[in-house]
Write a protein that holds these residues in place. Structure first.
Motif, PDB file in Angstrom:
ATOM      1  N   GLN A   1     -15.884  16.889 109.245  1.00 44.76           N
ATOM      2  CA  GLN A   1     -17.420  16.797 109.541  1.00 44.76           C
ATOM      3  C   GLN A   1     -17.875  15.278 109.433  1.00 44.76           C
ATOM      4  OE1 GLN A   1     -18.874  19.002 105.880  1.00 44.76           O
ATOM      5  NE2 GLN A   1     -19.315  20.594 106.982  1.00 44.76           N
ATOM      6  N   GLN A   2     -17.305  14.273 108.899  1.00 39.54           N
ATOM      7  CA  GLN A   2     -17.558  12.618 109.096  1.00 39.54           C
ATOM      8  C   GLN A   2     -17.435  12.375 110.671  1.00 39.54           C
ATOM      9  OE1 GLN A   2     -15.499  10.716 106.427  1.00 39.54           O
ATOM     10  NE2 GLN A   2     -16.480  11.515 104.514  1.00 39.54           N
ATOM     11  N   GLN A   3     -16.304  12.921 111.067  1.00 35.51           N
ATOM     12  CA  GLN A   3     -16.150  12.526 112.462  1.00 35.51           C
ATOM     13  C   GLN A   3     -17.000  13.077 113.386  1.00 35.51           C
ATOM     14  OE1 GLN A   3     -12.111  13.405 111.769  1.00 35.51           O
ATOM     15  NE2 GLN A   3     -11.302  11.184 111.081  1.00 35.51           N
ATOM     16  N   VAL A   4     -17.205  14.575 113.101  1.00 35.35           N
ATOM     17  CA  VAL A   4     -18.187  15.225 113.872  1.00 35.35           C
ATOM     18  C   VAL A   4     -19.586  14.621 113.958  1.00 35.35           C
ATOM     19  CG1 VAL A   4     -19.473  17.457 114.261  1.00 35.35           C
ATOM     20  CG2 VAL A   4     -16.915  17.395 113.963  1.00 35.35           C
ATOM     21  N   VAL A   5     -20.054  13.987 112.849  1.00 35.68           N
ATOM     22  CA  VAL A   5     -21.281  13.240 112.832  1.00 35.68           C
ATOM     23  C   VAL A   5     -21.281  12.223 113.764  1.00 35.68           C
ATOM     24  CG1 VAL A   5     -22.802  11.765 111.067  1.00 35.68           C
ATOM     25  CG2 VAL A   5     -22.031  14.191 110.439  1.00 35.68           C
ATOM     26  N   ASP A   6     -20.224  11.321 113.739  1.00 30.14           N
ATOM     27  CA  ASP A   6     -19.980  10.246 114.415  1.00 30.14           C
ATOM     28  C   ASP A   6     -20.137  10.675 116.062  1.00 30.14           C
ATOM     29  OD1 ASP A   6     -19.672   7.836 115.611  1.00 30.14           O
ATOM     30  OD2 ASP A   6     -17.497   8.035 115.209  1.00 30.14           O
ATOM     31  N   VAL A   7     -19.452  11.680 116.460  1.00 37.42           N
ATOM     32  CA  VAL A   7     -19.515  12.277 117.907  1.00 37.42           C
ATOM     33  C   VAL A   7     -21.080  12.451 118.237  1.00 37.42           C
ATOM     34  CG1 VAL A   7     -18.836  14.159 119.220  1.00 37.42           C
ATOM     35  CG2 VAL A   7     -17.335  13.230 117.847  1.00 37.42           C
ATOM     36  N   ILE A   8     -21.717  13.244 117.204  1.00 31.78           N
ATOM     37  CA  ILE A   8     -23.177  13.633 117.607  1.00 31.78           C
ATOM     38  C   ILE A   8     -24.072  12.403 117.844  1.00 31.78           C
ATOM     39  CG2 ILE A   8     -25.520  14.599 116.486  1.00 31.78           C
ATOM     40  CD1 ILE A   8     -23.585  16.624 115.091  1.00 31.78           C
ATOM     41  N   LYS A   9     -23.934  11.059 116.803  1.00 36.03           N
ATOM     42  CA  LYS A   9     -24.780  10.079 116.926  1.00 36.03           C
ATOM     43  C   LYS A   9     -24.319   9.467 118.363  1.00 36.03           C
ATOM     44  CE  LYS A   9     -24.708   8.803 111.941  1.00 36.03           C
ATOM     45  NZ  LYS A   9     -24.353   7.971 110.893  1.00 36.03           N
ATOM     46  N   ARG A  10     -23.261   9.516 118.817  1.00 37.57           N
ATOM     47  CA  ARG A  10     -22.983   9.048 120.232  1.00 37.57           C
ATOM     48  C   ARG A  10     -23.597   9.734 121.371  1.00 37.57           C
ATOM     49  NH1 ARG A  10     -18.142   5.392 120.084  1.00 37.57           N
ATOM     50  NH2 ARG A  10     -17.597   5.239 117.933  1.00 37.57           N
ATOM     51  N   GLY A  11     -24.356  10.943 121.095  1.00 36.33           N
ATOM     52  CA  GLY A  11     -24.882  11.531 122.197  1.00 36.33           C
ATOM     53  C   GLY A  11     -24.319  12.980 122.549  1.00 36.33           C
ATOM     54  N   ALA A  12     -23.286  13.321 121.931  1.00 35.69           N
ATOM     55  CA  ALA A  12     -22.609  14.834 122.509  1.00 35.69           C
ATOM     56  C   ALA A  12     -23.426  15.990 121.988  1.00 35.69           C
ATOM     57  CB  ALA A  12     -21.028  14.609 121.716  1.00 35.69           C
ATOM     58  N   ASN A  13     -23.338  17.026 122.778  1.00 39.43           N
ATOM     59  CA  ASN A  13     -23.880  18.238 122.310  1.00 39.43           C
ATOM     60  C   ASN A  13     -22.868  19.031 121.715  1.00 39.43           C
ATOM     61  OD1 ASN A  13     -25.216  20.647 122.276  1.00 39.43           O
ATOM     62  ND2 ASN A  13     -25.221  20.902 124.592  1.00 39.43           N
ATOM     63  N   VAL A  14     -22.951  19.143 120.420  1.00 37.49           N
ATOM     64  CA  VAL A  14     -21.994  19.660 119.462  1.00 37.49           C
ATOM     65  C   VAL A  14     -22.477  21.274 119.289  1.00 37.49           C
ATOM     66  CG1 VAL A  14     -20.904  19.810 117.225  1.00 37.49           C
ATOM     67  CG2 VAL A  14     -21.274  17.609 118.678  1.00 37.49           C
ATOM     68  N   VAL A  15     -21.570  22.466 119.237  1.00 39.89           N
ATOM     69  CA  VAL A  15     -21.779  23.631 119.019  1.00 39.89           C
ATOM     70  C   VAL A  15     -20.736  23.927 117.857  1.00 39.89           C
ATOM     71  CG1 VAL A  15     -21.259  26.113 119.691  1.00 39.89           C
ATOM     72  CG2 VAL A  15     -22.395  24.412 121.438  1.00 39.89           C
ATOM     73  N   ARG A  16     -21.221  24.587 116.804  1.00 37.26           N
ATOM     74  CA  ARG A  16     -20.356  24.728 115.678  1.00 37.26           C
ATOM     75  C   ARG A  16     -20.063  26.033 115.751  1.00 37.26           C
ATOM     76  NH1 ARG A  16     -21.180  21.374 111.044  1.00 37.26           N
ATOM     77  NH2 ARG A  16     -20.492  23.286 109.724  1.00 37.26           N
ATOM     78  N   LEU A  17     -18.462  26.293 115.403  1.00 44.70           N
ATOM     79  CA  LEU A  17     -17.962  27.366 114.859  1.00 44.70           C
ATOM     80  C   LEU A  17     -17.485  27.190 113.598  1.00 44.70           C
ATOM     81  CD1 LEU A  17     -15.581  28.770 117.782  1.00 44.70           C
ATOM     82  CD2 LEU A  17     -17.537  29.898 116.810  1.00 44.70           C
ATOM     83  N   ASP A  18     -18.055  28.274 112.701  1.00 45.20           N
ATOM     84  CA  ASP A  18     -17.734  28.213 111.305  1.00 45.20           C
ATOM     85  C   ASP A  18     -17.108  29.567 110.830  1.00 45.20           C
ATOM     86  OD1 ASP A  18     -19.126  25.605 110.696  1.00 45.20           O
ATOM     87  OD2 ASP A  18     -21.117  26.933 111.063  1.00 45.20           O
ATOM     88  N   GLN A  19     -16.415  29.324 110.032  1.00 46.51           N
ATOM     89  CA  GLN A  19     -15.558  30.439 109.334  1.00 46.51           C
ATOM     90  C   GLN A  19     -16.557  31.337 108.809  1.00 46.51           C
ATOM     91  OE1 GLN A  19     -12.950  28.679 105.991  1.00 46.51           O
ATOM     92  NE2 GLN A  19     -13.772  30.236 104.842  1.00 46.51           N
ATOM     93  N   PHE A  20     -16.285  32.829 108.861  1.00 43.50           N
ATOM     94  CA  PHE A  20     -16.998  33.884 108.081  1.00 43.50           C
ATOM     95  C   PHE A  20     -16.210  35.104 107.696  1.00 43.50           C
ATOM     96  CE2 PHE A  20     -19.562  37.603 108.141  1.00 43.50           C
ATOM     97  CZ  PHE A  20     -20.601  37.218 107.116  1.00 43.50           C
TER      98      PHE A  20
END
Length: 331
Positions: free
Chosen positions: A267-286
């Protein structure tokens, strides 16, 4: 319209429940044999989705059993004609069809080298099933859609069952028995992907960590196969070592989040990616409350259903993608 791909993916809970019941005595016996053989390394021979199951096996075996796992490069044997030193290796061949010439030739080499050869094969009448010393059948019946679904999930469940008994871990053994129910809950759960997330998208990065990276490779393959999206999988840790420069441009990122030991780092690394402007779609376990080793299966179960529907809505054919065959024969 429901695709064959979605119907086959939806059959996974029932088929895997039967697989686990029938394979339990096989895995109990094999666990004793493997412990006696005491392999110094596990060597995986596979292609395509089966190779991605091998990446899952690497994390699972190294984490739970402490045995290093390496992936075969089949052309070392088939093209370069080399014999490897595998006398103390557990060699696992993974194949839905059990018929690809390069997998067969590589397994024959391993057998001649004195390895303990195990096959995870769906077609029990196949040459690979006959060649190996030991067989764990996947038992998912014929898979018609070109894109593998139930056979991939069955590979993961078979690996989990074998490793649980090799380790003799009661908690993991119990968790394996819960896989069918967890898959059913995932099927009945909410969709996480929609076609509008991918409209106009021709490139995508798939990020995961640990077991999430293992299934990220399969997710990326399915995006290529059934949606014609150029997708590439990365460990979220590896992505920051150079490829993250891609995030300076408009970038579609599919983030796979599993609730296990890797979650905070991922999650820390995904936050970094978002800050750089990426459009992030999440897939979470359910469902969220699961033994962490079976979490990857429920995420994949939901993804298969979602991406089959997305494929249809994007005007693609998830059952017979252009230019692909169900059995690919490589040398």
């Amino acid at each position: 319209m429901t695709s064959i791909m979605a119907r086959e993916a939806s059959a996974s809970p029932t088929l895997i429940a039967e697989q686990l019941t029938l394979n339990k005595p096989i895995c109990e016996r094999l666990a004793v044999k493997i412990r006696q053989f005491n392999p110094s390394v596990v060597y995986i021979i596979a292609r395509g989705s089966s190779d991605h199951a091998g990446v899952f096996a690497k994390y699972l075996i190294e984490i739970e059993l402490g045995i290093p796992v390496v992936a075969a490069a089949p052309s070392v044997v088939t093209v370069f004609n080399k014999q490897l030193k595998l006398h103390d290796a557990l060699v696992i061949g993974i194949s839905q069809s059990g018929r690809s010439p390069d997998i067969l030739q590589h397994m024959q080499m391993a057998k001649e080298a004195g390895a303990l050869c195990l096959g995870l094969v769906n077609d029990e009448t196949s040459p690979l099933a006959s060649l190996v010393d030991e067989l764990i059948p996947l038992r998912v019946q014929q898979e018609v859609a070109v894109a593998a679904t139930k056979s991939y999930l069955a590979c993961l469940s078979a690996l989990l069952q074998l490793v649980a008994y090799c380790k003799g871990d009661p908690d993991l053994i119990d968790a394996v028995t819960q896989i069918p129910q967890a898959l059913t809950i995932a099927i009945d759960g909410p969709a996480q992907l929609e076609a509008n997330m991918f409209k106009g998208c021709d490139k995508c990065i798939v990020l995961g960590r640990g077991f999430g990276y293992a299934i990220a490779k399969e997710v990326a393959l399915k995006l290529k196969e059934v949606c014609t999206i150029q997708a590439e999988a990365f460990s979220s840790a590896e992505f920051v070592h150079g490829p993250i420069a891609l995030a300076q441009k408009t970038l579609k990122v599919l983030s796979l989040t599993l609730i296990d030991e890797s979650i905070d780092a991922h999650q820390q690394q995904v936050v970094d990616v978002i800050k750089r402007g990426a459009n992030v779609v999440r897939l979470d376990q359910f469902p969220k409350t699961l033994h962490p080793r079976i979490a990857a299966l429920v995420l994949m179960q939901r993804f298969y259903l979602d991406i089959a529907e997305v494929s249809l809505q994007l005007g693609c054919d998830p059952d017979t993608p252009l230019g692909l065959n169900k059995v690919t024969l490589t040398v």
